[in-house]
Design a protein around this motif. Structure first.
Motif, short mmCIF file in Angstrom:
data_model
loop_
_atom_site.label_atom_id
_atom_site.label_comp_id
_atom_site.label_asym_id
_atom_site.label_seq_id
_atom_site.Cartn_x
_atom_site.Cartn_y
_atom_site.Cartn_z
N ILE A 55 -10.10 50.12 10.07
CA ILE A 55 -9.76 49.82 8.68
C ILE A 55 -9.69 48.30 8.54
CG2 ILE A 55 -8.12 50.22 6.80
CD1 ILE A 55 -9.43 52.79 7.99
N THR A 57 -10.68 46.49 5.60
CA THR A 57 -10.89 46.13 4.21
C THR A 57 -9.95 45.00 3.81
OG1 THR A 57 -9.39 47.90 3.59
CG2 THR A 57 -11.73 48.42 3.52
N ASP A 59 -6.99 42.88 2.02
CA ASP A 59 -5.60 43.25 1.78
C ASP A 59 -5.39 43.98 0.45
OD1 ASP A 59 -5.01 42.05 4.16
OD2 ASP A 59 -3.90 40.36 3.30
N TYR A 61 -7.08 46.03 -1.08
CA TYR A 61 -7.54 47.42 -1.10
C TYR A 61 -6.81 48.31 -0.10
CZ TYR A 61 -11.28 45.43 -3.86
OH TYR A 61 -11.98 44.76 -4.83
N ARG A 62 -5.82 47.76 0.58
CA ARG A 62 -5.03 48.52 1.55
C ARG A 62 -3.63 48.76 1.00
NH1 ARG A 62 -5.55 45.26 7.05
NH2 ARG A 62 -4.25 46.97 7.80
N GLN A 63 -2.99 49.82 1.49
CA GLN A 63 -1.63 50.14 1.07
C GLN A 63 -0.76 50.34 2.30
OE1 GLN A 63 -1.53 53.37 -1.73
NE2 GLN A 63 -3.26 52.57 -2.88
N LYS A 64 0.25 49.48 2.44
CA LYS A 64 1.13 49.55 3.61
C LYS A 64 1.79 50.91 3.74
CE LYS A 64 2.11 44.64 4.03
NZ LYS A 64 3.12 43.60 4.10
N GLU A 67 -0.36 53.28 5.63
CA GLU A 67 -0.57 52.95 7.03
C GLU A 67 0.71 53.05 7.86
OE1 GLU A 67 -2.64 49.22 7.39
OE2 GLU A 67 -4.17 49.85 5.97
#
Length: 99
Positions: A55, A57, A59, A61-64, A67
């Motif tokens: 992964i 991508t 920041d 477009y990411r969700q903490k 994850e």
């Protein structure tokens, strides 16, 4: 794209182009990395490998929160004070000692 140890040698941090460190948590008999964590010592970002997919991508477009469960399963935590995807201080120390 299946994450293999050979592919790791060709990868770099997508943000600053520095080398990445690899911690493998689960691999199969063909040396495919099923679960792992890529980290950049320079910018301190982490990039999980989930279902053999890195992964990486941006920041935004990411969700903490998505994850976090996988990090917890590995005994790690994200730094929630940071706007970037970096591990908390305790998790960075754990990875340094087990590299």
């Amino acid at each position: 794209l299946i994450m293999h140890k050979d592919l790791f040698q060709k990868m770099c941090c997508p943000f600053d182009k520095h080398d990445l460190d690899l911690k493998i948590f689960l691999e199969d008999d063909d040396n495919n990395i099923l679960e792992g964590l890529l980290t950049c010592k320079h910018c301190e970002r982490y990039f999980p490998i989930i279902y053999s997919i890195p992964i990486m991508t941006p920041d935004e477009y990411r969700q903490k929160q998505l994850e976090e469960p996988i990090l917890q399963r590995w005994g790690l935590r994200a730094d929630h004070q940071s706007g970037s995807f970096i591990l908390d201080q305790g998790s960075r120390k754990i990875l340094e000692h087990h590299s």
